[in-house]
Design an enzyme around this catalytic site. Structure first.
Site, PDB file in Angstrom:
ATOM      1  N   CYS A   1       0.423  -6.331 -17.354  1.00 52.14           N
ATOM      2  CA  CYS A   1       1.000  -7.089 -16.237  1.00 52.14           C
ATOM      3  C   CYS A   1       2.342  -6.486 -15.843  1.00 52.14           C
ATOM      4  O   CYS A   1       3.238  -6.354 -16.679  1.00 52.14           O
ATOM      5  CB  CYS A   1       1.195  -8.548 -16.630  1.00 52.14           C
ATOM      6  SG  CYS A   1       2.088  -9.519 -15.385  1.00 52.14           S
ATOM      7  N   CYS A  56      -4.472  -8.868 -14.315  1.00 57.07           N
ATOM      8  CA  CYS A  56      -4.905  -9.699 -15.441  1.00 57.07           C
ATOM      9  C   CYS A  56      -6.351 -10.136 -15.279  1.00 57.07           C
ATOM     10  O   CYS A  56      -7.114 -10.184 -16.249  1.00 57.07           O
ATOM     11  CB  CYS A  56      -3.980 -10.905 -15.594  1.00 57.07           C
ATOM     12  SG  CYS A  56      -3.883 -11.978 -14.139  1.00 57.07           S
ATOM     13  N   ARG A  84       0.106  -3.875  -6.947  1.00 55.72           N
ATOM     14  CA  ARG A  84      -1.178  -4.392  -6.451  1.00 55.72           C
ATOM     15  C   ARG A  84      -2.301  -3.548  -7.019  1.00 55.72           C
ATOM     16  O   ARG A  84      -2.139  -2.324  -7.191  1.00 55.72           O
ATOM     17  CB  ARG A  84      -1.211  -4.341  -4.916  1.00 55.72           C
ATOM     18  CG  ARG A  84      -2.413  -5.044  -4.275  1.00 55.72           C
ATOM     19  CD  ARG A  84      -2.364  -6.537  -4.459  1.00 55.72           C
ATOM     20  NE  ARG A  84      -3.385  -7.232  -3.671  1.00 55.72           N
ATOM     21  CZ  ARG A  84      -4.585  -7.603  -4.133  1.00 55.72           C
ATOM     22  NH1 ARG A  84      -4.941  -7.299  -5.373  1.00 55.72           N
ATOM     23  NH2 ARG A  84      -5.427  -8.254  -3.351  1.00 55.72           N
ATOM     24  N   SER A 117       0.855  -1.185   0.000  1.00 55.49           N
ATOM     25  CA  SER A 117       0.000   0.000   0.000  1.00 55.49           C
ATOM     26  C   SER A 117       0.888   1.231   0.000  1.00 55.49           C
ATOM     27  O   SER A 117       2.078   1.141   0.307  1.00 55.49           O
ATOM     28  CB  SER A 117      -0.892   0.013   1.238  1.00 55.49           C
ATOM     29  OG  SER A 117      -1.712   1.166   1.258  1.00 55.49           O
ATOM     30  N   THR A 148      -7.039   1.882   4.271  1.00 55.72           N
ATOM     31  CA  THR A 148      -6.670   1.013   5.386  1.00 55.72           C
ATOM     32  C   THR A 148      -7.598   1.234   6.573  1.00 55.72           C
ATOM     33  O   THR A 148      -8.062   0.281   7.213  1.00 55.72           O
ATOM     34  CB  THR A 148      -5.211   1.253   5.804  1.00 55.72           C
ATOM     35  OG1 THR A 148      -4.352   1.040   4.677  1.00 55.72           O
ATOM     36  CG2 THR A 148      -4.806   0.302   6.918  1.00 55.72           C
ATOM     37  N   CYS A 155       4.419 -14.150 -10.969  1.00 53.19           N
ATOM     38  CA  CYS A 155       3.210 -13.444 -10.545  1.00 53.19           C
ATOM     39  C   CYS A 155       3.374 -12.740  -9.202  1.00 53.19           C
ATOM     40  O   CYS A 155       3.822 -13.321  -8.221  1.00 53.19           O
ATOM     41  CB  CYS A 155       2.053 -14.428 -10.462  1.00 53.19           C
ATOM     42  SG  CYS A 155       0.472 -13.683 -10.025  1.00 53.19           S
ATOM     43  N   CYS A 188      -1.041  -9.327  -8.164  1.00 51.12           N
ATOM     44  CA  CYS A 188      -1.630  -7.982  -8.217  1.00 51.12           C
ATOM     45  C   CYS A 188      -3.076  -8.023  -8.685  1.00 51.12           C
ATOM     46  O   CYS A 188      -3.845  -7.116  -8.391  1.00 51.12           O
ATOM     47  CB  CYS A 188      -0.796  -7.057  -9.094  1.00 51.12           C
ATOM     48  SG  CYS A 188      -0.996  -7.298 -10.875  1.00 51.12           S
TER      49      CYS A 188
END
Length: 574
Positions: free
Chosen positions: A519, A549, A332, A87, A368, A543, A546
């Site tokens: 990606c 895709c 992310r 984050s 958050t 990978c 995130c």
């Protein structure tokens, strides 16, 4: 690999030994048939993020206040708590103040207060100062992965059982279609489906209540929302998303300004693409630098990773980085639908909490505190269900009567205003923020779902990005190394194509292979086969989890599922 197997076996042993010494009702099956071991808890929580851990802590607090005890289990697919948490993060402590009022005395990793707040509009070579719409007084610059690790410790001190390295891969139902828990992935399965020497059967983790806290675009949460029509039930629009790409740098002491916060709009993104960058001065000479790109962008040639590399060469950013070193890289997706996109969060047997439901406040660029509060409210409702026989729908009522609802309602028109473009969006959002303050009688709607927003390649020209210099900008393999991402190569692919023909028949000729660009980990690339025809190759071991895709594929042909538990990135300061 050996380290991972050792971690798994240790966790499995802990799972069983803990149960044998606890008051948890246990139902087990140790047969050699396909039946799995079954373990019963009062409350099962999927995901050790801020929402899931807040729910776990709140449940145990309520147990102490009411002189009772409920068994609470938290499953986390990352190798450790915090490993998959990324984050910005300028942290608003409102929910933490409610949950753990003594957090300062308990040495929470929330120690760098915001000291300045700047907002810039970037052109290619200039930075124009704008009035800052953010009120970050009383907020802190933190690492969220460090905060959730601390929260995990607090939860365990209260008696919560946390099991990292266990990926919840399926929802368990009873005969009445009520959720009764989750099943974890089998471990030690090879790509061809055969069992390896380290094979371990998955476990059924059953709960009287199940809370899904998987973060943005949680795979189980999405299944639940579709099965029970939760968006329709809540009157919600589709969710809309953005991709955040982030690096943490260690910079020179004389350039470091602990608590300084900088946000930008404009370049390197075009005026039809919503997004912006952030640069936050953390502690210990570290800065968090990132670019957020809305995934409803139109140009299939856009590459968010390369746009981020361009950003670092801007005159307003470059001076901070020169002489510095990148410590970590990650990416992310985040929910940007806000108020309009909140689904009905309750399903038979449980609820969806945190970013799995989508409580991000877009103009604040913060989610958050709202995720934590949603976990706390769900915990209070779940406690009432399990301990007092009440109804879980009280969670929905509590949400609508909470400061989450008030906050998101006031911010509801900010994000959809930008569907008209950057300049109209700035004008409309400025009017909303400074004058109307959420009181406008009309609620704007979002545009097309993100995957439908992608135009055919023939409507755009290819974008030629500069080569990385290896000093400020880097190629993907170099960045991936800094994410500490790792997956066992010989395992069934967790990224699956619903129709294996679509990439070559549609994505490549119509959209110029957008999956090779959206990606941020180069999972998808087209390679020539024996007949020199381009075929999609999926490098699942790269990978970052995130979920871009799963969101952006034009034909929604990519299905993201969990890999073996423990796989994925290994974030420590993100």
């Amino acid at each position: 690999m050996l380290k991972f197997i050792s971690h798994f076996l240790k966790s499995k042993s802990k799972f069983k030994s803990t149960l044998s010494n606890s008051r948890v009702p246990i139902s087990r099956n140790f047969c050699t048939t396909p039946n799995r071991d079954s373990i019963q808890y009062d409350v099962v929580i999927v995901g050790a993020g801020p929402a899931g851990l807040s729910a776990a802590i709140r449940l145990k607090q309520l147990c102490r206040q009411n002189d009772t005890d409920l068994s609470v289990c938290v499953l986390e697919k990352g190798a450790e708590v915090g490993a998959h948490i990324l984050s910005g993060n300028v942290f608003e402590p409102r929910a933490l103040n409610e949950l753990l009022p003594q957090w300062k005395q308990q040495e929470a990793p929330v120690t760098t207060p915001v000291t300045s707040d700047k907002f810039l509009f970037l052109t290619k070579n200039r930075a124009i100062s704008l009035p800052s719409p953010f009120n970050n007084e009383g907020n802190y610059v933190i690492s969220l992965s460090q905060l959730v690790r601390w929260m995990g410790e607090k939860a365990e001190e209260l008696g919560v059982e946390i099991y990292p390295g266990f990926a919840a891969s399926e929802i368990l139902y009873d005969g009445n279609d009520k959720v009764i828990g989750v099943g974890t992935n089998d471990m030690g399965i090879s790509k061809d489906g055969s069992k390896k020497e380290n094979f371990q059967r998955g476990v059924e983790i059953k709960g009287r209540m199940t809370l899904l806290s998987e973060g943005c675009r949680g795979s189980l949460s999405e299944q639940i929302m579709k099965k029970y029509n939760l968006r329709e039930k809540g009157g919600a629009e589709h969710q809309t998303y953005a991709l955040g790409i982030k690096e943490v740098w260690e910079i020179d002491e004389e350039k470091h300004q602990p608590g300084a916060v900088l946000h930008t709009l404009g370049w390197p993104l075009d005026h039809k693409t919503y997004g912006g960058s952030f640069l936050y001065h953390m502690k210990d000479r570290q800065i968090a630098l990132g670019l957020v790109v809305a995934l409803n962008y139109q140009n299939p040639f856009m590459n968010p990773y390369e746009e981020f590399q361009k950003l670092k060469h801007h005159p307003a950013i470059k001076p901070y980085l020169e002489g510095g070193t990148v410590i970590q890289y990650g990416a992310r997706t985040l929910n940007e639908g806000g108020f309009q996109s909140i689904p009905y969060p309750v399903f038979p047997g449980g609820a969806i909490i945190g970013c799995s439901a989508g409580f991000l406040n877009v103009p604040k660029i913060k989610g958050t505190h709202t995720a934590m509060k949603s976990g706390m409210l769900a915990a209070e409702a779940a406690f009432g269900v399990v301990n007092e026989g009440l109804d879980m729908n009280t969670y929905w009522d509590a949400l609508r009567n909470s400061w989450i609802w008030e906050e998101l309602y006031k911010a509801r028109n900010y994000r959809p205003a930008f569907k008209y473009g950057l300049i109209p969006g700035l004008a409309l959002s400025g009017l909303e923020h400074y004058i109307l303050k959420g009181r406008h009688p009309i609620t704007l709607k979002h545009g097309k779902p993100d995957h439908e927003a992608t135009n055919a390649a023939e409507l755009h020209s290819p974008i030629h990005y500069p080569k990385p210099d290896g000093v400020l900008s880097f190629d993907v393999p170099t960045s991936l190394h800094r994410s500490n991402t790792n997956h066992e190569h010989d395992q069934p692919p967790h990224l699956r194509l619903r129709d294996p023909k679509i990439p070559e028949l549609t994505n490549l000729p119509v959209y110029a292979a957008p999956e090779s660009r959206y990606c941020p980990a180069r999972v998808y690339e087209y390679v020539a086969d024996e007949q020199n025809q381009s075929k999609l190759q999926i490098n699942a071991q790269n990978c970052l989890h995130c979920k871009a895709c799963d969101i952006k594929d034009p034909k929604q042909n990519i299905k993201w599922t969990v890999p073996e538990g423990g796989g994925g990135p290994g974030y420590s300061v993100m």
